[in-house]
Design a protein around this motif. Structure first.
Motif, PDB file in Angstrom:
ATOM      1  N   THR B   5       3.609  -0.041  -6.881  1.00  0.00           N
ATOM      2  CA  THR B   5       2.893   1.167  -6.710  1.00  0.00           C
ATOM      3  C   THR B   5       2.933   1.474  -5.344  1.00  0.00           C
ATOM      4  N   GLN B   6       3.350   2.612  -4.832  1.00  0.00           N
ATOM      5  CA  GLN B   6       3.352   3.166  -3.386  1.00  0.00           C
ATOM      6  C   GLN B   6       2.275   4.372  -3.293  1.00  0.00           C
ATOM      7  N   THR B   7       1.272   4.166  -2.223  1.00  0.00           N
ATOM      8  CA  THR B   7       0.642   5.416  -1.859  1.00  0.00           C
ATOM      9  C   THR B   7       0.522   5.471  -0.354  1.00  0.00           C
ATOM     10  N   PRO B   8       0.364   6.821   0.070  1.00  0.00           N
ATOM     11  CA  PRO B   8       0.301   8.069  -0.760  1.00  0.00           C
ATOM     12  C   PRO B   8       1.738   8.271  -1.089  1.00  0.00           C
ATOM     13  N   ARG B   9       2.014   9.223  -2.182  1.00  0.00           N
ATOM     14  CA  ARG B   9       3.583   9.747  -2.513  1.00  0.00           C
ATOM     15  C   ARG B   9       3.968  10.739  -1.352  1.00  0.00           C
ATOM     16  N   TYR B  10       3.224  11.534  -1.032  1.00  0.00           N
ATOM     17  CA  TYR B  10       3.510  12.556   0.005  1.00  0.00           C
ATOM     18  C   TYR B  10       2.474  12.420   1.100  1.00  0.00           C
ATOM     19  N   LEU B  21       0.905   3.246   5.123  1.00  0.00           N
ATOM     20  CA  LEU B  21       1.298   3.452   3.975  1.00  0.00           C
ATOM     21  C   LEU B  21       1.164   1.936   2.908  1.00  0.00           C
ATOM     22  N   SER B  22       0.923   2.053   1.880  1.00  0.00           N
ATOM     23  CA  SER B  22       0.587   0.946   1.031  1.00  0.00           C
ATOM     24  C   SER B  22       1.363   0.674  -0.122  1.00  0.00           C
ATOM     25  N   CYS B  23       1.728  -0.709  -0.413  1.00  0.00           N
ATOM     26  CA  CYS B  23       2.341  -0.999  -1.480  1.00  0.00           C
ATOM     27  C   CYS B  23       1.905  -2.071  -2.113  1.00  0.00           C
ATOM     28  N   ARG B  73      -0.418  -7.519  -1.676  1.00  0.00           N
ATOM     29  CA  ARG B  73      -0.528  -6.254  -1.343  1.00  0.00           C
ATOM     30  C   ARG B  73      -0.024  -5.867   0.189  1.00  0.00           C
ATOM     31  N   GLU B  75       1.195  -3.123   3.388  1.00  0.00           N
ATOM     32  CA  GLU B  75       0.820  -2.222   4.305  1.00  0.00           C
ATOM     33  C   GLU B  75       1.824  -2.143   5.529  1.00  0.00           C
ATOM     34  N   SER B 109       7.194   6.616  -0.463  1.00  0.00           N
ATOM     35  CA  SER B 109       6.281   7.774   0.325  1.00  0.00           C
ATOM     36  C   SER B 109       6.939   8.647   1.056  1.00  0.00           C
TER      37      SER B 109
END
Lengths: 113, 114
Positions: B5-10, B21-23, B73, B75, B109
């Motif tokens: 899961t990656q956030t944010p997408r855009y 960015l986070s993963c 997790r 970043e 992202s």
């Protein structure tokens, strides 16, 4: 310098037809070669991973071949479907981990009805 | 089994700003690697973390940094953004940390720098 070259850059085929994508590399010493499928706007998905001793690997309608002597690989897609429209990326790694990974720039495949 | 899961997408930023960015990797995977993907350069390796330690680093300037937490997790941070940093940033997780095992990528992202 380690390099991975893919051909063709882009390809349009009719649904139901077969196609073959090529990957030539100069990576040394060779560790493994991977093919990924990447749909537009999505992350890559692994299709096959091959080591030096493997010369053919299949994943459904996808068959990858590896010739370690000529440093060439191909990805054959059988009976193409519209959902095969994507970019196909060849990735070759040398012994030594992530810093020894070389990515091809991909082949963009479009399957039309 | 949940994927990567990656956030944010855009996200949209302006030059000079910074971005994080986070993963979140697949449960049980201790290796997280990051990649930059642009139309001109294709996929390029940024760095890889295994058990909170950066073990491999690609050829990117020091403005690109990352870290991994005890729960695996990860970043990544880009400071002093430049127009050329516009790209799709992908992370991948793996059980092994030597690029011999299967890599599972997130959706990415997409960063736009104006």
């Amino acid at each position: 310098k380690n390099q991975v070259e893919q051909s063709p850059q882009s390809l349009i085929i009719l649904e139901g037809k077969n196609c073959t994508l090529q990957c030539n590399y100069t990576v040394s010493p060779f560790s493994n070669l991977r093919w990924y499928k990447q749909d537009t706007g999505r992350g890559p998905v692994s299709l096959t991973i091959m080591t030096f001793s493997e010369n053919t690997k299949s994943n459904g309608r996808y068959t990858a071949t590896l010739d370690a002597d000529t440093k060439q690989s191909s990805l054959h897609i059988t009976a193409s479907q519209l959902s095969d429209s994507a970019s196909y990326i060849c990735v070759v790694s040398a012994a030594g981990g992530y810093q020894k990974v070389t990515f091809g720039t991909g082949t963009k495949l479009q399957v039309i009805p | 089994k949940a994927g990567v899961t990656q956030t944010p997408r855009y996200l949209i930023k302006t030059r000079g700003q910074q971005v994080t960015l986070s993963c979140s990797p697949i449960s049980g995977h201790r290796s997280v690697s990051w990649y930059q993907q642009t139309p001109g350069q294709g996929l390029q390796f940024l760095f890889e973390y295994f058990s909170e330690t950066q073990r491999n680093k690609g050829n990117f300037p020091g403005r690109f940094s990352g870290r991994q937490f005890s729960n695996s997790r990860s970043e990544m941070n880009v400071s002093t953004l430049e127009l050329g940093d516009s790209a799709l940033y992908l992370c991948a997780s793996s059980r092994t940390g030597d690029f011999t095992g299967e890599l599972f990528f997130g959706e990415g992202s997409r960063l736009t720098v104006l």
